[in-house]
Design a protein around this motif. Sequence first.
Motif, short mmCIF file in Angstrom:
data_model
loop_
_atom_site.label_atom_id
_atom_site.label_comp_id
_atom_site.label_asym_id
_atom_site.label_seq_id
_atom_site.Cartn_x
_atom_site.Cartn_y
_atom_site.Cartn_z
N ALA A 7 0.84 -1.20 0.00
CA ALA A 7 0.00 0.00 0.00
C ALA A 7 0.88 1.25 0.00
N HIS A 8 0.50 2.19 -0.85
CA HIS A 8 1.12 3.52 -0.86
C HIS A 8 0.19 4.46 -0.09
N VAL A 9 0.59 4.81 1.12
CA VAL A 9 -0.27 5.58 2.02
C VAL A 9 -0.23 7.05 1.65
N VAL A 10 -1.41 7.63 1.42
CA VAL A 10 -1.54 9.07 1.14
C VAL A 10 -2.44 9.69 2.21
N PRO A 11 -2.26 10.99 2.53
CA PRO A 11 -3.05 11.62 3.61
C PRO A 11 -4.54 11.76 3.29
N ARG A 12 -4.85 11.99 1.99
CA ARG A 12 -6.22 12.25 1.54
C ARG A 12 -6.74 13.61 2.01
N ILE A 51 -3.14 9.26 10.64
CA ILE A 51 -2.96 8.36 9.49
C ILE A 51 -2.53 7.00 10.03
N ARG A 52 -3.32 5.96 9.73
CA ARG A 52 -3.10 4.64 10.33
C ARG A 52 -2.74 3.59 9.27
N ALA A 53 -2.06 2.53 9.73
CA ALA A 53 -1.65 1.45 8.82
C ALA A 53 -2.86 0.66 8.35
N PRO A 54 -2.94 0.36 7.04
CA PRO A 54 -4.10 -0.39 6.52
C PRO A 54 -4.06 -1.88 6.83
N PHE A 55 -2.85 -2.43 7.09
CA PHE A 55 -2.71 -3.85 7.42
C PHE A 55 -1.34 -4.07 8.06
N ASP A 56 -1.12 -5.26 8.58
CA ASP A 56 0.19 -5.61 9.14
C ASP A 56 1.23 -5.60 8.03
N GLY A 57 2.39 -5.05 8.34
CA GLY A 57 3.43 -5.02 7.32
C GLY A 57 4.69 -4.34 7.80
N LEU A 58 5.50 -3.93 6.84
CA LEU A 58 6.79 -3.29 7.10
C LEU A 58 6.81 -1.95 6.40
N VAL A 59 7.34 -0.92 7.08
CA VAL A 59 7.50 0.40 6.45
C VAL A 59 8.72 0.32 5.54
N VAL A 60 8.48 0.23 4.23
CA VAL A 60 9.59 0.10 3.29
C VAL A 60 9.96 1.42 2.62
N ALA A 61 9.13 2.44 2.79
CA ALA A 61 9.45 3.78 2.27
C ALA A 61 8.77 4.83 3.13
N LYS A 62 9.46 5.95 3.35
CA LYS A 62 8.93 7.03 4.19
C LYS A 62 9.33 8.36 3.56
N HIS A 63 8.32 9.21 3.26
CA HIS A 63 8.57 10.49 2.59
C HIS A 63 7.84 11.62 3.33
N SER A 88 2.35 10.57 -1.64
CA SER A 88 2.65 9.25 -1.08
C SER A 88 3.68 9.44 0.03
N ILE A 89 3.24 9.30 1.28
CA ILE A 89 4.14 9.58 2.40
C ILE A 89 4.71 8.30 3.02
N PHE A 90 4.05 7.17 2.82
CA PHE A 90 4.55 5.88 3.31
C PHE A 90 4.27 4.80 2.28
N THR A 91 5.14 3.78 2.25
CA THR A 91 4.86 2.55 1.52
C THR A 91 4.93 1.40 2.51
N ILE A 92 3.82 0.71 2.64
CA ILE A 92 3.73 -0.41 3.57
C ILE A 92 3.59 -1.69 2.75
N SER A 93 4.38 -2.69 3.08
CA SER A 93 4.29 -3.96 2.36
C SER A 93 4.30 -5.13 3.34
N ASP A 94 3.45 -6.09 3.07
CA ASP A 94 3.43 -7.33 3.83
C ASP A 94 4.38 -8.31 3.14
N LEU A 95 5.58 -8.49 3.70
CA LEU A 95 6.61 -9.31 3.08
C LEU A 95 6.50 -10.79 3.44
N SER A 96 5.38 -11.19 4.02
CA SER A 96 5.20 -12.62 4.29
C SER A 96 5.01 -13.41 2.99
N SER A 97 4.72 -12.68 1.92
CA SER A 97 4.70 -13.28 0.59
C SER A 97 5.24 -12.26 -0.40
N VAL A 98 5.98 -12.74 -1.40
CA VAL A 98 6.57 -11.86 -2.41
C VAL A 98 6.31 -12.45 -3.80
#
Length: 413
Positions: free
Chosen positions: A114-119, A226-238, A250-260
């Motif tokens: 997910a690419h998190v935006v403030p909206r 601004i809250r996380a949409p799901f469990d994951g890892l912060v892989v980008a922060k702007h 796009s201020i955060f990129t959250i990714s669930d790395l349990s699958s790639v």
Amino acid sequence: MKIKLDKKQSIAIIAIVVVGLVLAGFILFSGKHKTGGDEHGHEESHQEESHQHAEGEKAKQQESAEAKPHEEKIVLSDEQIKAAGITLATADTALIKTGLILPGEIQFNEDRTAHVVPRLTGVVQSVPAELGQKIKKGQILAVIASTDLSEQRSELFSAQKRMALARLTFDREKKLWEEKISAEQDYLQSQQVLREAEIAVQNANQKLAALGADSGKTGAFNRYEIRAPFDGLVVAKHVTLGEVVKEDASIFTISDLSSVWTEIAVSAKDLNTVRVGEKVIVKATAFDSTSTGTIAYVGSLLGEQTRTAKARVTLANPQGTWRPGLFVNVEIIASEVQVPVSVAADAVHSINDKAIVFVKVADGFIAQEVTTGRSDTQKIEITKGLKVGAQYAADSSFIVKSELGKASAEHSH
């Protein structure tokens, strides 16, 4: 009794004796000449047979040398073999997996990224989340102050107040109408006003829900979490403290790395082999790590520049071993065949354009010429030249090859 011969008879007798002597001498001379010729012929025949025999032996030796060009023994004791790190293996049956190996790259699972935006436009008040941090669903990533959110919440509270007043009015008009004090028209009008107020409140709540904000009862109207949409890892922060952010940044990129995802580049000639549902083995190029999976997607179009199609494999990644950006090799298994005789893939060497396996003998190795068949990354089928149970040099067999080269060089000198 004496016989008297006349002169003519005497001459005839003398002539007959002379002719007989001449004939006898001629016959004797002819016989000796013939015997000498036979002896000379026999001698020549014997010399020719000896020459042919010598040529035949030479040809046999040459054919033997050509038929067994690599049977020169490499003498190595058991101690030398152990010291050189040469390991022995036994030719045996094997399951050969035929297929092809294609390059690939580990990428984020876009279905779990997910690419998190403030909206909403606002000023950043705090940033609790850090780059690389593991976060849970609903955890606060950042807090901004937004005037737009303040207006939305004000609209909600205004609508709630109007709805409360409309409900009181409706209850009073309903009671008066039931007691026949007021007209039905007043009752119906109050009912309409109440329904419109309820719709306004519902609309204001949905606007806030679309922004991911609550009603703001416990805090300031302009506070936006601004809250996380799901469990994951912060892989980008702007985003930084005090920064003004826009609603689509796009201020955060959250990714669930349990699958790639493993993305594969497939050339046109391999598209018939690479099909959805095929089993694959994914191997990292940078370190020793292997995983299995199945092809979940094969693109229908070829890239204009690369002339390849994209295929995708979804890999489970519970330990986080597969990191996005990692290059891998993807082995696609087309078929599996049981072969009667096989050796390790690195045990077969090419010498003078011939396939050679170094077979163990009592005091070293012999370079055995073989005919190879099907192969995979682990095993090579031997169709001729080796039997099941034969011991051969496996790991570090290149050392035996180098010793053979040294022996050949010394022999040529």
